[in-house]
Design a protein around this motif. Structure first.
Motif, PDB file in Angstrom:
ATOM      1  N   ALA A  46       0.841  -1.198   0.000  1.00  0.00           N
ATOM      2  CA  ALA A  46       0.000   0.000   0.000  1.00  0.00           C
ATOM      3  C   ALA A  46       0.875   1.247   0.000  1.00  0.00           C
ATOM      4  CB  ALA A  46      -0.917   0.000   1.217  1.00  0.00           C
ATOM      5  N   VAL A  47       0.518   2.191  -0.869  1.00  0.00           N
ATOM      6  CA  VAL A  47       1.246   3.449  -0.982  1.00  0.00           C
ATOM      7  C   VAL A  47       0.325   4.567  -0.505  1.00  0.00           C
ATOM      8  CG1 VAL A  47       2.572   4.952  -2.511  1.00  0.00           C
ATOM      9  CG2 VAL A  47       2.428   2.489  -3.006  1.00  0.00           C
ATOM     10  N   PHE A  48       0.753   5.264   0.547  1.00  0.00           N
ATOM     11  CA  PHE A  48      -0.069   6.302   1.162  1.00  0.00           C
ATOM     12  C   PHE A  48       0.721   7.612   1.285  1.00  0.00           C
ATOM     13  CE2 PHE A  48      -2.026   2.484   3.327  1.00  0.00           C
ATOM     14  CZ  PHE A  48      -3.266   2.587   2.732  1.00  0.00           C
ATOM     15  N   ASP A  49       0.075   8.601   1.918  1.00  0.00           N
ATOM     16  CA  ASP A  49       0.726   9.869   2.255  1.00  0.00           C
ATOM     17  C   ASP A  49       1.209   9.797   3.705  1.00  0.00           C
ATOM     18  OD1 ASP A  49      -1.607  10.081   3.765  1.00  0.00           O
ATOM     19  OD2 ASP A  49      -2.451  11.693   2.559  1.00  0.00           O
ATOM     20  N   ASN A  50       1.947  10.821   4.139  1.00  0.00           N
ATOM     21  CA  ASN A  50       2.503  10.830   5.496  1.00  0.00           C
ATOM     22  C   ASN A  50       1.453  10.711   6.601  1.00  0.00           C
ATOM     23  OD1 ASN A  50       5.156  10.876   4.725  1.00  0.00           O
ATOM     24  ND2 ASN A  50       5.483  13.043   5.140  1.00  0.00           N
ATOM     25  N   PRO A  51       0.348  11.494   6.553  1.00  0.00           N
ATOM     26  CA  PRO A  51      -0.623  11.395   7.655  1.00  0.00           C
ATOM     27  C   PRO A  51      -1.202   9.983   7.821  1.00  0.00           C
ATOM     28  CG  PRO A  51      -1.026  13.393   6.402  1.00  0.00           C
ATOM     29  CD  PRO A  51       0.004  12.602   5.636  1.00  0.00           C
ATOM     30  N   THR A  52      -1.446   9.303   6.714  1.00  0.00           N
ATOM     31  CA  THR A  52      -2.004   7.946   6.794  1.00  0.00           C
ATOM     32  C   THR A  52      -0.989   6.970   7.380  1.00  0.00           C
ATOM     33  OG1 THR A  52      -3.395   8.424   4.876  1.00  0.00           O
ATOM     34  CG2 THR A  52      -3.128   6.104   5.480  1.00  0.00           C
ATOM     35  N   VAL A  53       0.261   7.057   6.926  1.00  0.00           N
ATOM     36  CA  VAL A  53       1.298   6.158   7.443  1.00  0.00           C
ATOM     37  C   VAL A  53       1.549   6.455   8.921  1.00  0.00           C
ATOM     38  CG1 VAL A  53       3.705   5.411   7.226  1.00  0.00           C
ATOM     39  CG2 VAL A  53       2.338   5.812   5.173  1.00  0.00           C
ATOM     40  N   ARG A  54       1.548   7.730   9.285  1.00  0.00           N
ATOM     41  CA  ARG A  54       1.739   8.092  10.699  1.00  0.00           C
ATOM     42  C   ARG A  54       0.611   7.523  11.561  1.00  0.00           C
ATOM     43  NH1 ARG A  54       4.293  13.195  13.028  1.00  0.00           N
ATOM     44  NH2 ARG A  54       3.951  12.937  15.258  1.00  0.00           N
ATOM     45  N   ASP A  68       8.879   6.118   6.844  1.00  0.00           N
ATOM     46  CA  ASP A  68       8.881   5.836   5.418  1.00  0.00           C
ATOM     47  C   ASP A  68       8.201   4.519   5.065  1.00  0.00           C
ATOM     48  OD1 ASP A  68      10.884   4.354   6.637  1.00  0.00           O
ATOM     49  OD2 ASP A  68      12.506   5.154   5.415  1.00  0.00           O
ATOM     50  N   VAL A  69       8.386   3.500   5.909  1.00  0.00           N
ATOM     51  CA  VAL A  69       7.846   2.176   5.594  1.00  0.00           C
ATOM     52  C   VAL A  69       7.451   1.442   6.875  1.00  0.00           C
ATOM     53  CG1 VAL A  69      10.177   1.164   5.496  1.00  0.00           C
ATOM     54  CG2 VAL A  69       8.293  -0.024   4.366  1.00  0.00           C
ATOM     55  N   LEU A  70       6.355   0.738   6.783  1.00  0.00           N
ATOM     56  CA  LEU A  70       5.909  -0.178   7.836  1.00  0.00           C
ATOM     57  C   LEU A  70       5.757  -1.551   7.189  1.00  0.00           C
ATOM     58  CD1 LEU A  70       3.003   1.974   9.331  1.00  0.00           C
ATOM     59  CD2 LEU A  70       5.249   1.605  10.366  1.00  0.00           C
ATOM     60  N   SER A  71       6.133  -2.577   7.904  1.00  0.00           N
ATOM     61  CA  SER A  71       5.914  -3.930   7.385  1.00  0.00           C
ATOM     62  C   SER A  71       5.327  -4.793   8.490  1.00  0.00           C
ATOM     63  CB  SER A  71       7.207  -4.532   6.832  1.00  0.00           C
ATOM     64  OG  SER A  71       8.220  -4.536   7.791  1.00  0.00           O
ATOM     65  N   PHE A  72       4.371  -5.603   8.091  1.00  0.00           N
ATOM     66  CA  PHE A  72       3.677  -6.476   9.028  1.00  0.00           C
ATOM     67  C   PHE A  72       3.696  -7.892   8.477  1.00  0.00           C
ATOM     68  CE2 PHE A  72       1.783  -2.259   9.454  1.00  0.00           C
ATOM     69  CZ  PHE A  72       1.929  -2.038  10.811  1.00  0.00           C
ATOM     70  N   LEU A  73       4.355  -8.792   9.191  1.00  0.00           N
ATOM     71  CA  LEU A  73       4.367 -10.199   8.815  1.00  0.00           C
ATOM     72  C   LEU A  73       3.135 -10.842   9.441  1.00  0.00           C
ATOM     73  CD1 LEU A  73       5.930 -12.495   7.425  1.00  0.00           C
ATOM     74  CD2 LEU A  73       7.105 -12.878   9.589  1.00  0.00           C
ATOM     75  N   GLY A  96       2.175 -11.039   4.126  1.00  0.00           N
ATOM     76  CA  GLY A  96       2.481  -9.808   4.838  1.00  0.00           C
ATOM     77  C   GLY A  96       2.019  -8.565   4.123  1.00  0.00           C
ATOM     78  N   GLU A  97       2.182  -7.460   4.832  1.00  0.00           N
ATOM     79  CA  GLU A  97       1.812  -6.148   4.309  1.00  0.00           C
ATOM     80  C   GLU A  97       3.018  -5.223   4.387  1.00  0.00           C
ATOM     81  OE1 GLU A  97      -1.493  -4.641   6.544  1.00  0.00           O
ATOM     82  OE2 GLU A  97      -2.819  -6.257   5.893  1.00  0.00           O
ATOM     83  N   VAL A  98       3.199  -4.445   3.328  1.00  0.00           N
ATOM     84  CA  VAL A  98       4.214  -3.403   3.305  1.00  0.00           C
ATOM     85  C   VAL A  98       3.480  -2.104   2.987  1.00  0.00           C
ATOM     86  CG1 VAL A  98       6.294  -2.520   2.168  1.00  0.00           C
ATOM     87  CG2 VAL A  98       6.052  -4.973   2.587  1.00  0.00           C
ATOM     88  N   ILE A  99       3.676  -1.110   3.834  1.00  0.00           N
ATOM     89  CA  ILE A  99       3.020   0.182   3.697  1.00  0.00           C
ATOM     90  C   ILE A  99       4.119   1.228   3.564  1.00  0.00           C
ATOM     91  CG2 ILE A  99       1.559   1.875   4.872  1.00  0.00           C
ATOM     92  CD1 ILE A  99       0.350  -0.691   6.343  1.00  0.00           C
ATOM     93  N   VAL A 100       4.061   2.005   2.481  1.00  0.00           N
ATOM     94  CA  VAL A 100       5.102   3.003   2.229  1.00  0.00           C
ATOM     95  C   VAL A 100       4.492   4.391   2.046  1.00  0.00           C
ATOM     96  CG1 VAL A 100       6.748   1.348   1.253  1.00  0.00           C
ATOM     97  CG2 VAL A 100       5.117   2.475  -0.252  1.00  0.00           C
ATOM     98  N   SER A 101       5.288   5.403   2.358  1.00  0.00           N
ATOM     99  CA  SER A 101       4.849   6.785   2.213  1.00  0.00           C
ATOM    100  C   SER A 101       5.461   7.418   0.968  1.00  0.00           C
ATOM    101  CB  SER A 101       5.237   7.613   3.439  1.00  0.00           C
ATOM    102  OG  SER A 101       4.967   8.985   3.184  1.00  0.00           O
ATOM    103  N   ALA A 102       4.624   7.714  -0.013  1.00  0.00           N
ATOM    104  CA  ALA A 102       5.084   8.401  -1.220  1.00  0.00           C
ATOM    105  C   ALA A 102       5.506   9.824  -0.891  1.00  0.00           C
ATOM    106  CB  ALA A 102       3.982   8.400  -2.276  1.00  0.00           C
TER     107      ALA A 102
END
Length: 165
Positions: A46-54, A68-73, A96-102
């Motif tokens: 998932a690619v999001f903005d800073n507020p969503t990742v925060r 910058d990145v969150l990962s969940f196994l 798993g999930e990888v979440i990054v901030s564009a």
């Protein structure tokens, strides 16, 4: 949808800071998983903005800062007969999930003087390596992670700008 039957990569783009090349991200994820000798993987990227990742960082990790990145196994099964100590993903079946901030990628790309797309790709690679079993909590583990990131980027002939942690 996926390059290899053994890897399912689902990409969600929920930001407007940079244009996402989903096929490039999918191919990169499959390349990394192949090189890590992962048996099977079901990855949500998932690619999001800073507020969503925060917000996700606060909600799931109790960390109140931009990242910058969150990962969940979510699930990991290992075939002991296929394990290779130097290759952390070898013999694993992972979900798993990888979440990054564009938005973070745009800011950091300027700082490190390379493209936001490459910076975002670095976040994806970093997150996937976490799912494979790499960590960055100690100096030795961080160096191993950085080395592996560069080995993956060598595939595209790209040099990762040096980062001081």
């Amino acid at each position: 949808m996926n390059t290899l039957d053994q890897f399912q990569i689902n990409i969600q783009n929920s930001q407007n800071h940079i244009v996402i090349d989903a096929s490039q991200l999918e191919a990169a994820a499959c390349y990394l998983l192949q090189s890590e000798k992962v048996n099977q993987a079901d990855i949500s990227l998932a690619v999001f903005d800073n507020p969503t990742v925060r917000e996700l960082n606060q909600q799931y990790l109790a960390h109140d800062y931009d990242t910058d990145v969150l990962s969940f196994l979510l699930d990991c099964q290992i075939d002991p007969a296929q394990q290779i100590p130097e290759i952390r993903g070898a013999g694993k079946t992972i979900e798993g999930e990888v979440i990054v901030s564009a938005e973070m990628a745009v800011a950091m790309a300027e700082k490190y003087q390379w493209s936001a797309e490459n910076e975002l790709l670095l976040y994806v690679v970093h997150g996937l390596l976490h799912l494979c079993g790499y960590d960055d909590l100690s100096e030795s583990e961080l160096q191993l992670m950085r080395t592996r990131e560069q080995q993956i980027f060598d595939h595209w002939g790209l040099k990762i700008p040096r980062r001081e942690e």
